[in-house]
Design a protein around this motif. Structure first.
Motif, PDB file in Angstrom:
ATOM      1  N   LEU A  81      18.337  99.893  68.460  1.00 15.14           N
ATOM      2  CA  LEU A  81      17.919 101.114  67.771  1.00 15.14           C
ATOM      3  C   LEU A  81      18.642 102.337  68.320  1.00 15.14           C
ATOM      4  CD1 LEU A  81      14.066 100.491  67.449  1.00 15.14           C
ATOM      5  CD2 LEU A  81      15.773 100.395  65.623  1.00 15.14           C
ATOM      6  N   TYR A  82      18.850 102.358  69.632  1.00 12.07           N
ATOM      7  CA  TYR A  82      19.557 103.485  70.249  1.00 12.07           C
ATOM      8  C   TYR A  82      21.013 103.538  69.785  1.00 12.07           C
ATOM      9  CZ  TYR A  82      21.479 106.575  73.831  1.00 12.07           C
ATOM     10  OH  TYR A  82      22.122 107.598  74.485  1.00 12.07           O
ATOM     11  N   SER A  83      21.638 102.374  69.654  1.00 11.54           N
ATOM     12  CA  SER A  83      23.045 102.333  69.255  1.00 11.54           C
ATOM     13  C   SER A  83      23.244 102.671  67.781  1.00 11.54           C
ATOM     14  CB  SER A  83      23.634 100.955  69.548  1.00 11.54           C
ATOM     15  OG  SER A  83      23.025  99.981  68.728  1.00 11.54           O
ATOM     16  N   LEU A  84      22.188 102.567  66.976  1.00 12.72           N
ATOM     17  CA  LEU A  84      22.312 102.831  65.543  1.00 12.72           C
ATOM     18  C   LEU A  84      22.544 104.307  65.226  1.00 12.72           C
ATOM     19  CD1 LEU A  84      19.570 100.513  63.984  1.00 12.72           C
ATOM     20  CD2 LEU A  84      22.048 100.247  63.842  1.00 12.72           C
ATOM     21  N   ARG A  85      22.340 105.173  66.208  1.00 13.74           N
ATOM     22  CA  ARG A  85      22.496 106.603  65.944  1.00 13.74           C
ATOM     23  C   ARG A  85      23.933 106.956  65.565  1.00 13.74           C
ATOM     24  NH1 ARG A  85      23.563 105.891  71.187  1.00 13.74           N
ATOM     25  NH2 ARG A  85      24.929 107.388  72.264  1.00 13.74           N
ATOM     26  N   ASN A  86      24.890 106.110  65.965  1.00 13.73           N
ATOM     27  CA  ASN A  86      26.300 106.384  65.671  1.00 13.73           C
ATOM     28  C   ASN A  86      26.785 105.689  64.406  1.00 13.73           C
ATOM     29  OD1 ASN A  86      26.553 107.864  68.100  1.00 13.73           O
ATOM     30  ND2 ASN A  86      26.905 105.974  69.264  1.00 13.73           N
ATOM     31  N   HIS A  87      25.898 104.985  63.723  1.00 13.47           N
ATOM     32  CA  HIS A  87      26.292 104.265  62.516  1.00 13.47           C
ATOM     33  C   HIS A  87      26.051 105.129  61.275  1.00 13.47           C
ATOM     34  CE1 HIS A  87      26.315 100.948  65.310  1.00 13.47           C
ATOM     35  NE2 HIS A  87      26.737 100.121  64.383  1.00 13.47           N
ATOM     36  N   SER A  88      26.650 104.699  60.174  1.00 17.80           N
ATOM     37  CA  SER A  88      26.436 105.387  58.900  1.00 17.80           C
ATOM     38  C   SER A  88      25.028 105.137  58.401  1.00 17.80           C
ATOM     39  CB  SER A  88      27.460 104.896  57.866  1.00 17.80           C
ATOM     40  OG  SER A  88      27.254 103.514  57.602  1.00 17.80           O
ATOM     41  N   ALA A  89      24.617 105.922  57.403  1.00 17.41           N
ATOM     42  CA  ALA A  89      23.268 105.770  56.853  1.00 17.41           C
ATOM     43  C   ALA A  89      23.071 104.382  56.265  1.00 17.41           C
ATOM     44  CB  ALA A  89      23.009 106.847  55.802  1.00 17.41           C
ATOM     45  N   GLU A  90      24.097 103.871  55.557  1.00 16.54           N
ATOM     46  CA  GLU A  90      24.005 102.538  54.962  1.00 16.54           C
ATOM     47  C   GLU A  90      23.959 101.460  56.037  1.00 16.54           C
ATOM     48  OE1 GLU A  90      23.779  99.472  52.223  1.00 16.54           O
ATOM     49  OE2 GLU A  90      23.442 101.635  52.018  1.00 16.54           O
ATOM     50  N   GLY A  91      24.773 101.638  57.089  1.00 15.04           N
ATOM     51  CA  GLY A  91      24.770 100.683  58.195  1.00 15.04           C
ATOM     52  C   GLY A  91      23.435 100.658  58.916  1.00 15.04           C
ATOM     53  N   ARG A  92      22.843 101.851  59.116  1.00  7.31           N
ATOM     54  CA  ARG A  92      21.528 101.918  59.766  1.00  7.31           C
ATOM     55  C   ARG A  92      20.462 101.247  58.909  1.00  7.31           C
ATOM     56  NH1 ARG A  92      23.064 107.283  61.183  1.00  7.31           N
ATOM     57  NH2 ARG A  92      21.864 108.096  59.426  1.00  7.31           N
ATOM     58  N   ARG A  93      20.536 101.462  57.606  1.00  9.85           N
ATOM     59  CA  ARG A  93      19.531 100.869  56.719  1.00  9.85           C
ATOM     60  C   ARG A  93      19.596  99.349  56.754  1.00  9.85           C
ATOM     61  NH1 ARG A  93      19.071  98.300  52.400  1.00  9.85           N
ATOM     62  NH2 ARG A  93      21.327  98.219  52.115  1.00  9.85           N
ATOM     63  N   LYS A  94      20.799  98.796  56.676  1.00  7.69           N
ATOM     64  CA  LYS A  94      20.954  97.344  56.672  1.00  7.69           C
ATOM     65  C   LYS A  94      20.536  96.739  58.013  1.00  7.69           C
ATOM     66  CE  LYS A  94      24.244  93.687  55.531  1.00  7.69           C
ATOM     67  NZ  LYS A  94      25.641  93.381  55.103  1.00  7.69           N
ATOM     68  N   ALA A  95      20.960  97.392  59.119  1.00 11.62           N
ATOM     69  CA  ALA A  95      20.615  96.885  60.446  1.00 11.62           C
ATOM     70  C   ALA A  95      19.114  96.960  60.690  1.00 11.62           C
ATOM     71  CB  ALA A  95      21.370  97.673  61.516  1.00 11.62           C
ATOM     72  N   LEU A  96      18.501  98.065  60.268  1.00 14.45           N
ATOM     73  CA  LEU A  96      17.058  98.217  60.447  1.00 14.45           C
ATOM     74  C   LEU A  96      16.287  97.193  59.632  1.00 14.45           C
ATOM     75  CD1 LEU A  96      16.628 102.115  60.472  1.00 14.45           C
ATOM     76  CD2 LEU A  96      16.121 100.545  62.346  1.00 14.45           C
ATOM     77  N   SER A  97      16.783  96.881  58.433  1.00 14.56           N
ATOM     78  CA  SER A  97      16.109  95.895  57.594  1.00 14.56           C
ATOM     79  C   SER A  97      16.098  94.530  58.270  1.00 14.56           C
ATOM     80  CB  SER A  97      16.811  95.800  56.240  1.00 14.56           C
ATOM     81  OG  SER A  97      16.218  94.786  55.445  1.00 14.56           O
ATOM     82  N   THR A  98      17.258  94.142  58.824  1.00 17.08           N
ATOM     83  CA  THR A  98      17.349  92.847  59.503  1.00 17.08           C
ATOM     84  C   THR A  98      16.499  92.824  60.764  1.00 17.08           C
ATOM     85  OG1 THR A  98      19.602  92.552  58.682  1.00 17.08           O
ATOM     86  CG2 THR A  98      18.925  91.180  60.531  1.00 17.08           C
ATOM     87  N   CYS A  99      16.614  93.872  61.582  1.00 19.03           N
ATOM     88  CA  CYS A  99      15.890  93.912  62.850  1.00 19.03           C
ATOM     89  C   CYS A  99      14.375  94.003  62.636  1.00 19.03           C
ATOM     90  CB  CYS A  99      16.376  95.090  63.692  1.00 19.03           C
ATOM     91  SG  CYS A  99      18.052  94.880  64.325  1.00 19.03           S
ATOM     92  N   THR A 100      13.967  94.684  61.564  1.00 21.72           N
ATOM     93  CA  THR A 100      12.538  94.775  61.269  1.00 21.72           C
ATOM     94  C   THR A 100      11.952  93.395  60.993  1.00 21.72           C
ATOM     95  OG1 THR A 100      12.804  97.008  60.360  1.00 21.72           O
ATOM     96  CG2 THR A 100      10.818  95.803  59.752  1.00 21.72           C
ATOM     97  N   SER A 101      12.694  92.578  60.233  1.00 22.79           N
ATOM     98  CA  SER A 101      12.240  91.212  59.963  1.00 22.79           C
ATOM     99  C   SER A 101      12.062  90.438  61.260  1.00 22.79           C
ATOM    100  CB  SER A 101      13.243  90.489  59.053  1.00 22.79           C
ATOM    101  OG  SER A 101      13.370  91.157  57.828  1.00 22.79           O
ATOM    102  N   HIS A 102      13.058  90.533  62.124  1.00 17.25           N
ATOM    103  CA  HIS A 102      12.997  89.828  63.401  1.00 17.25           C
ATOM    104  C   HIS A 102      11.830  90.326  64.238  1.00 17.25           C
ATOM    105  CE1 HIS A 102      17.559  88.699  63.266  1.00 17.25           C
ATOM    106  NE2 HIS A 102      16.914  88.395  62.155  1.00 17.25           N
ATOM    107  N   PHE A 103      11.625  91.621  64.278  1.00 16.48           N
ATOM    108  CA  PHE A 103      10.588  92.201  65.120  1.00 16.48           C
ATOM    109  C   PHE A 103       9.190  91.784  64.639  1.00 16.48           C
ATOM    110  CE2 PHE A 103       7.793  95.684  66.557  1.00 16.48           C
ATOM    111  CZ  PHE A 103       8.047  95.613  67.918  1.00 16.48           C
ATOM    112  N   ILE A 104       8.991  91.719  63.325  1.00  9.94           N
ATOM    113  CA  ILE A 104       7.695  91.279  62.787  1.00  9.94           C
ATOM    114  C   ILE A 104       7.391  89.859  63.254  1.00  9.94           C
ATOM    115  CG2 ILE A 104       6.464  90.666  60.665  1.00  9.94           C
ATOM    116  CD1 ILE A 104       7.945  92.969  59.286  1.00  9.94           C
ATOM    117  N   VAL A 105       8.397  88.982  63.176  1.00 11.23           N
ATOM    118  CA  VAL A 105       8.227  87.601  63.622  1.00 11.23           C
ATOM    119  C   VAL A 105       7.897  87.549  65.103  1.00 11.23           C
ATOM    120  CG1 VAL A 105       9.404  85.397  63.961  1.00 11.23           C
ATOM    121  CG2 VAL A 105       9.708  86.658  61.827  1.00 11.23           C
TER     122      VAL A 105
END
Length: 326
Positions: free
Chosen positions: A218-242
């Motif tokens: 999450l800390y490293s996502l601050r340097n990514h584009s908005a689209e990159g952050r959205r896609k990464a957050l979507s994937t990581c959110t799934s993992h975190f819920i599990v």
């Protein structure tokens, strides 16, 4: 092992006849849905050419461990809900202890590998293909299998040393280490410490490692584009819920003194039966690539079915026109 007990009686989730019927119906549906969902993921990943990345390689083994963990526990719970006396032999009980801890530990290691894969993909994208090569992923999975075997072997070694000479009624719906400790004819304080240092430590340390990895991501996502952050957050959110759904109940069960609570069995349901059902739903509903692969498989199946129908229709018409030709 010095024991006069040759079989155990599993108390189950309830002894109320009406509730037992509900348990039978609900968990039969849950188990069948779990097998179907995880089987679809296994088939989709194996047959799809677009799901060849390390993330889906690890997801394949997560679904495999989910299906095996659920199969280790759910069928006996379902059968026990409609039988008056749900007995399990001593050897079957020890086998269930081994299998439940083996596939549960394998799931823990696979979740860690999936988090590691996301960390490399997001934080070190230029070196991703080098670090997460097919050879490296295969070696990591082999180590996970070996680690799971070591963990479950330690569990069964401790369980086999427990003497049982009194009651054989296990106040649980499957054979697990802590319910067996209550039946042992010996002081189990030291063995419980070993249990906490084994299962409890694996759950707690793994959960901390996973949380730290997601914080870094999450800390490293601050340097990514908005689209990159959205896609990464979507994937990581799934993992975190599990991770939360699986590790929360595990830590509650395996990191405390040898005491039992009425809620223990319901908490255990979450990580033994609930999580294997939710994993396919979470990874399917929140993953566009998996859903697209599902659609392709269904299209191929429908096309094949229509082709079969057309061939049968053609043969029927041919026989009507040429009744004497076989």
């Amino acid at each position: 092992m010095n024991s006069s007990v040759t079989e155990f009686i599993l108390f189950g989730l309830t002894q109320d006849p009406v509730k037992q019927k509900a348990v039978f119906g609900v968990f039969l549906i849950v188990y069948l849905a779990t097998l179907l969902g995880n089987f679809l993921i296994l088939v989709t990943i194996k047959t799809s050419k677009t799901l060849g990345s390390p993330m889906y390689f690890f997801l394949f083994y997560l679904s495999f461990s989910d299906a095996c963990l659920s199969t280790t526990i759910a069928p006996r719970l379902i059968v026990g809900a409609i039988t008056q006396k749900n007995t399990i032999s001593y050897n079957e009980c020890m086998t269930q202890v081994f299998a439940a801890h083996f596939f549960g530990c394998l799931e823990i290691f696979v979740l860690i590998l999936m988090a590691f894969d996301r960390y490399i993909a997001i934080c070190k994208p230029l070196r991703y293909t080098t670090i997460m090569s097919q050879h490296v992923c295969s070696v990591l999975m082999i180590l996970s299998w070996v680690g799971s075997c070591i963990h479950s072997s330690a569990q069964i070694f401790l369980a086999l040393r427990l003497p049982f000479c009194g009651s054989n009624v296990i106040d649980h719906y499957f054979c697990d280490f802590q319910p067996l400790l209550k039946l042992a004819c010996m002081d189990t304080y030291v063995i419980n410490l070993l249990l906490v240092s084994n299962s409890g430590a694996i759950c707690t340390v793994s959960f901390i490692i996973l949380l730290m990895s997601y914080v870094v991501i999450l800390y490293s996502l601050r340097n990514h584009s908005a689209e990159g952050r959205r896609k990464a957050l979507s994937t990581c959110t799934s993992h975190f819920i599990v991770v939360v759904l699986f590790f929360g109940p595990c830590i509650f069960i395996y990191t405390r003194p040898p005491t039992t609570f009425p809620i223990d069995k319901m908490v255990a349901v979450f990580y033994t039966i609930g999580t294997p059902l939710l994993n396919p739903l979470i990874y399917t509903l929140r993953n566009v690539e998996v859903k697209n692969s599902y659609r392709k498989i269904f299209k191929v199946f429908i096309t094949w079915e229509r082709k079969e129908e057309a061939e049968w229709e053609f043969l029927g018409n041919w026989n009507n026109v040429h009744p004497g030709i076989n």
